[in-house]
Design a protein around this motif. Sequence first.
Motif, mmCIF file in Angstrom:
data_model
loop_
_atom_site.group_PDB
_atom_site.id
_atom_site.type_symbol
_atom_site.label_atom_id
_atom_site.label_comp_id
_atom_site.label_asym_id
_atom_site.label_seq_id
_atom_site.Cartn_x
_atom_site.Cartn_y
_atom_site.Cartn_z
ATOM 1 N N PRO A 103 0.794 -1.225 0.000
ATOM 2 C CA PRO A 103 0.000 0.000 0.000
ATOM 3 C C PRO A 103 0.826 1.274 0.000
ATOM 4 C CG PRO A 103 0.084 -0.909 2.200
ATOM 5 C CD PRO A 103 0.785 -1.892 1.308
ATOM 6 N N HIS B 166 -3.311 -1.895 -4.448
ATOM 7 C CA HIS B 166 -3.186 -2.530 -3.134
ATOM 8 C C HIS B 166 -4.369 -3.446 -2.815
ATOM 9 C CE1 HIS B 166 -2.801 -3.236 1.100
ATOM 10 N NE2 HIS B 166 -3.909 -2.582 1.342
ATOM 11 N N LEU C 125 -5.990 -6.121 0.383
ATOM 12 C CA LEU C 125 -5.939 -6.511 1.791
ATOM 13 C C LEU C 125 -5.911 -8.021 1.957
ATOM 14 C CD1 LEU C 125 -8.477 -4.011 3.375
ATOM 15 C CD2 LEU C 125 -6.078 -4.237 4.015
ATOM 16 N N ALA D 137 -3.828 -9.557 4.842
ATOM 17 C CA ALA D 137 -3.871 -8.985 6.197
ATOM 18 C C ALA D 137 -4.147 -10.048 7.257
ATOM 19 C CB ALA D 137 -4.920 -7.873 6.273
ATOM 20 N N THR E 216 -11.491 -5.979 5.511
ATOM 21 C CA THR E 216 -11.835 -4.572 5.264
ATOM 22 C C THR E 216 -10.719 -3.731 5.867
ATOM 23 O OG1 THR E 216 -13.031 -4.211 7.349
ATOM 24 C CG2 THR E 216 -14.303 -5.103 5.477
ATOM 25 N N PRO E 217 -10.483 -2.540 5.344
ATOM 26 C CA PRO E 217 -9.407 -1.695 5.902
ATOM 27 C C PRO E 217 -9.572 -1.429 7.391
ATOM 28 C CG PRO E 217 -10.148 -0.821 3.799
ATOM 29 C CD PRO E 217 -11.107 -1.917 4.163
ATOM 30 N N GLU E 218 -10.804 -1.171 7.821
ATOM 31 C CA GLU E 218 -11.049 -0.834 9.227
ATOM 32 C C GLU E 218 -10.767 -2.030 10.137
ATOM 33 O OE1 GLU E 218 -13.160 1.714 6.458
ATOM 34 O OE2 GLU E 218 -13.264 -0.468 6.755
ATOM 35 N N ALA F 129 -8.912 -4.665 9.480
ATOM 36 C CA ALA F 129 -7.487 -4.993 9.440
ATOM 37 C C ALA F 129 -6.702 -4.098 10.390
ATOM 38 C CB ALA F 129 -6.959 -4.851 8.008
ATOM 39 N N ALA F 130 -7.003 -2.794 10.368
ATOM 40 C CA ALA F 130 -6.296 -1.865 11.257
ATOM 41 C C ALA F 130 -6.562 -2.192 12.717
ATOM 42 C CB ALA F 130 -6.710 -0.426 10.939
ATOM 43 N N VAL G 44 -0.432 -2.867 6.250
ATOM 44 C CA VAL G 44 -1.824 -2.646 6.646
ATOM 45 C C VAL G 44 -2.070 -1.156 6.863
ATOM 46 C CG1 VAL G 44 -3.633 -3.243 8.301
ATOM 47 C CG2 VAL G 44 -1.844 -4.913 7.762
ATOM 48 N N PRO G 45 -2.768 -0.500 5.948
ATOM 49 C CA PRO G 45 -3.050 0.928 6.117
ATOM 50 C C PRO G 45 -3.823 1.190 7.407
ATOM 51 C CG PRO G 45 -3.593 0.200 3.890
ATOM 52 C CD PRO G 45 -3.319 -1.040 4.694
ATOM 53 N N GLY G 46 -3.518 2.305 8.045
ATOM 54 C CA GLY G 46 -4.245 2.684 9.255
ATOM 55 C C GLY G 46 -3.620 2.203 10.535
#
Length: 202
Positions: free
Chosen positions: A36, A77, A79, A82, A146-148, A150-151, A193-195
């Motif tokens: 990412p 990118h 996920l 993750a 999901t990004p959220e 994963a963070a 992992v973004p976030g």
Amino acid sequence: MTREAVELCARTAEERGLAAGLEAALDRVDVVAAAPGRVAAVPLAWAESSPFEAVPHPHAEAEGIAFVRVPGAGPVHTLSLAGRLAGSRLGLSAAALSAAARRLSGRKSAGEPLIRAQLVTGSVADTVVEIDLLRHRAFLLDRSPTPEFAAIVHSEIDRLDWSISMLFGASGYTTDRWGAALLVSALTANSWVPGTEVRMWS
């Protein structure tokens, strides 16, 4: 196969270290397309046999990890790794907890092994439960990333690893390798992992 993949990554990292777990997590992943950001963590052997430019880090090489510049990173990118990466990190967490328990068993206070102290026993037991809980969340993350989510999962692993580092006392930050290994684990997640961000270490 998602649960099996997470379990494989966890078992590999617990038995052979973070680099081996990361290699399992990155199996068949296009690093350039999936990363990412502009820097990604890869097994050191990959960096040594590729055109990637390594970004020096004082602890990563000792763990068999390299942080490399990825010129093509960006919009493609995914996920998809993750959950497997979370499994690898939790395998390392389990190995570190076992090492901490062995160390505490060999140290005494008032003639008794520290591992028998009520607060220490409770802390170790709570950590075992938390590793199991987070491993289940890693399974869910691998299935529906999901990004959220994963963070959240990786930030919870950061917090867990900080509590494990505290079981080593001062040596967790100085002479013992586990503090450094868990730090590299957190930085590895930061690169994939973004976030996420390392809040517990400077």
